[in-house]
Design a protein around this motif. Structure first.
Motif, PDB file in Angstrom:
ATOM      1  N   GLY A  36       0.667  -1.345  -0.040  1.00  0.00           N
ATOM      2  CA  GLY A  36       0.008  -0.012   0.119  1.00  0.00           C
ATOM      3  C   GLY A  36       1.011   1.113   0.054  1.00  0.00           C
ATOM      4  N   PRO A  37       0.166   2.495  -0.203  1.00  0.00           N
ATOM      5  CA  PRO A  37       1.185   3.650  -0.204  1.00  0.00           C
ATOM      6  C   PRO A  37       1.843   3.788   0.979  1.00  0.00           C
ATOM      7  N   ASP A  38       1.271   3.477   2.170  1.00  0.00           N
ATOM      8  CA  ASP A  38       2.311   3.728   3.325  1.00  0.00           C
ATOM      9  C   ASP A  38       3.585   2.716   3.393  1.00  0.00           C
ATOM     10  N   ASP A  39       3.641   1.696   2.593  1.00  0.00           N
ATOM     11  CA  ASP A  39       4.905   0.870   2.516  1.00  0.00           C
ATOM     12  C   ASP A  39       5.996   1.498   1.794  1.00  0.00           C
ATOM     13  N   ILE A  40       5.896   2.438   1.066  1.00  0.00           N
ATOM     14  CA  ILE A  40       6.607   3.243   0.230  1.00  0.00           C
ATOM     15  C   ILE A  40       7.535   4.386   0.923  1.00  0.00           C
ATOM     16  N   ASP A  41       8.858   3.999   0.883  1.00  0.00           N
ATOM     17  CA  ASP A  41       9.697   5.115   1.771  1.00  0.00           C
ATOM     18  C   ASP A  41      10.364   6.086   0.673  1.00  0.00           C
ATOM     19  N   ILE A  42      10.694   6.037  -0.485  1.00  0.00           N
ATOM     20  CA  ILE A  42      11.127   6.950  -1.427  1.00  0.00           C
ATOM     21  C   ILE A  42      10.383   7.103  -2.626  1.00  0.00           C
ATOM     22  N   VAL A  43      10.092   8.107  -3.305  1.00  0.00           N
ATOM     23  CA  VAL A  43       9.553   8.267  -4.499  1.00  0.00           C
ATOM     24  C   VAL A  43      10.565   8.829  -5.371  1.00  0.00           C
ATOM     25  N   VAL A  44      11.089   8.422  -6.468  1.00  0.00           N
ATOM     26  CA  VAL A  44      11.771   9.002  -7.429  1.00  0.00           C
ATOM     27  C   VAL A  44      10.922   9.597  -8.551  1.00  0.00           C
ATOM     28  N   ASN A  45      10.948  10.683  -8.684  1.00  0.00           N
ATOM     29  CA  ASN A  45      10.108  11.493  -9.865  1.00  0.00           C
ATOM     30  C   ASN A  45      11.279  11.617 -11.028  1.00  0.00           C
ATOM     31  N   SER A  46      11.192  11.086 -12.143  1.00  0.00           N
ATOM     32  CA  SER A  46      12.135  11.061 -13.473  1.00  0.00           C
ATOM     33  C   SER A  46      12.041  12.566 -13.733  1.00  0.00           C
ATOM     34  N   HIS A  47      10.846  13.172 -13.931  1.00  0.00           N
ATOM     35  CA  HIS A  47      10.535  14.515 -14.108  1.00  0.00           C
ATOM     36  C   HIS A  47       9.103  14.784 -13.407  1.00  0.00           C
ATOM     37  N   PHE A  48       8.663  16.302 -13.528  1.00  0.00           N
ATOM     38  CA  PHE A  48       7.529  16.288 -13.034  1.00  0.00           C
ATOM     39  C   PHE A  48       6.156  16.710 -13.878  1.00  0.00           C
ATOM     40  N   HIS A  49       6.266  15.973 -15.121  1.00  0.00           N
ATOM     41  CA  HIS A  49       5.011  15.933 -15.785  1.00  0.00           C
ATOM     42  C   HIS A  49       4.048  15.013 -15.354  1.00  0.00           C
ATOM     43  N   PRO A  50       2.821  15.344 -15.514  1.00  0.00           N
ATOM     44  CA  PRO A  50       1.730  14.626 -14.698  1.00  0.00           C
ATOM     45  C   PRO A  50       1.619  13.095 -14.686  1.00  0.00           C
ATOM     46  N   ASP A  51       1.858  12.566 -15.977  1.00  0.00           N
ATOM     47  CA  ASP A  51       1.934  11.143 -16.232  1.00  0.00           C
ATOM     48  C   ASP A  51       3.109  10.312 -15.603  1.00  0.00           C
ATOM     49  N   HIS A  52       3.923  11.416 -14.812  1.00  0.00           N
ATOM     50  CA  HIS A  52       5.180  10.670 -14.059  1.00  0.00           C
ATOM     51  C   HIS A  52       4.787  10.991 -12.512  1.00  0.00           C
ATOM     52  N   CYS A  53       4.220  11.848 -11.853  1.00  0.00           N
ATOM     53  CA  CYS A  53       3.992  12.081 -10.719  1.00  0.00           C
ATOM     54  C   CYS A  53       2.819  12.298 -10.305  1.00  0.00           C
ATOM     55  N   GLY A  54       1.835  11.956 -10.960  1.00  0.00           N
ATOM     56  CA  GLY A  54       0.331  12.102 -10.538  1.00  0.00           C
ATOM     57  C   GLY A  54      -0.036  11.585  -9.321  1.00  0.00           C
ATOM     58  N   CYS A  55       0.502  10.461  -8.697  1.00  0.00           N
ATOM     59  CA  CYS A  55       0.022   9.649  -7.675  1.00  0.00           C
ATOM     60  C   CYS A  55       0.911  10.235  -6.600  1.00  0.00           C
ATOM     61  N   ASN A  56       1.868  11.077  -6.617  1.00  0.00           N
ATOM     62  CA  ASN A  56       2.584  11.382  -5.609  1.00  0.00           C
ATOM     63  C   ASN A  56       1.960  11.738  -4.389  1.00  0.00           C
TER      64      ASN A  56
END
Length: 253
Positions: free
Chosen positions: A89-109
């Motif tokens: 689930g979402p709380d199991d994730i420690d790090i999110v790496v965004n390749s870049h900030f377009h909305p199809d790459h960071c939309g669920c941050n």
């Protein structure tokens, strides 16, 4: 360490953005993906795909961008259901790496409230610039309240060379890739939109949605160098490659 590729959306765009000479009426369907890296020191997501709300109302979240990127997926093809299929689930994730900030790459941050967000310093700068929305940076997607740790050069994420973040500018000022070194299946370069389609790398051509073409072509040189060392290049939106990859629970080690 394990690497799992997860469905995180699907888009339809004008083919001429990606393929030189394509008729402007032609369209191309593009997979949107996330990569889960399970390391003994923590769980990492590389990119978070499209926000689930765009399944039903893309224009409300994306505005005019929804006319350029048409979502095709159902709700079950967004990131959170894909993550649930591998038991997290979402709380199991420690790090999110965004390749870049377009909305199809960071939309669920926004869902990964316990995670630290990693992005290149130049990407954060570009996303904060005046009129950044005109360049595809939507604050609702990238600025979601978690701490953002900025990267400048290469970054060895865990200090053991298993996951190394690599600057790959061109598509955007701060595009990042991740070189994932697996014991059994070898190295993978998560290239994101530095190589949207394999044919761009092979033909040495940049798509029309490129911020800096000269920089992008230099990045291809770096990608080829990494590939020559034995890495498998994972493209950002290549449907032929996506269909061949093991996905969900059928990951790589």
């Amino acid at each position: 360490m394990k690497l799992n590729f997860l469905a995180a959306g699907r888009l339809r765009m004008k083919k001429s953005i990606y393929i030189p000479g394509a008729d402007r009426s032609e369209m191309i369907d593009l997979p949107v993906s996330s990569a889960l890296i399970r390391h003994k020191q923590g769980n990492v997501l590389f990119d978070t795909g499209c926000h689930p709300s765009v399944v039903d109302n893309a224009e409300e979240r994306w505005g005019p961008l929804a006319k350029v990127m048409q979502p095709l997926m159902g709700a079950d093809e967004t990131l959170l259901p894909s993550l649930a299929c591998v038991g997290l689930g979402p709380d199991d994730i420690d790090i999110v790496v965004n390749s870049h900030f377009h909305p199809d790459h960071c939309g669920c941050n926004q869902f990964f409230k316990k995670a630290t967000i990693l992005a290149h310093a130049k990407e954060v700068e570009a996303a904060k610039a005046p009129a950044a929305e005109n360049a595809g940076y939507l604050r609702v997607d990238w600025d979601t309240g978690q701490p953002i740790e900025t990267v400048n050069g290469e970054k060895d994420l865990f200090g053991d060379a298993s996951v190394v973040l690599v600057p790959l500018p061109g598509h955007t000022p701060g595009s990042l890739g991740a070189l994932v070194n697996l014991d059994r299946d070898g190295p993978f370069l998560l290239a994101s939109d530095s190589v949207s389609l394999r044919q761009h790398l092979d033909a040495d051509t940049a798509p029309r949605n490129t911020w800096n073409v000269e920089g992008h072509l230099k990045t291809y040189e770096e990608v080829r160098r990494i590939e020559s060392s034995g890495a498998t290049i994972i493209c950002g939106h290549d449907d032929q490659q996506w269909q061949r990859l093991r996905k969900g629970n059928q990951g790589y080690e």
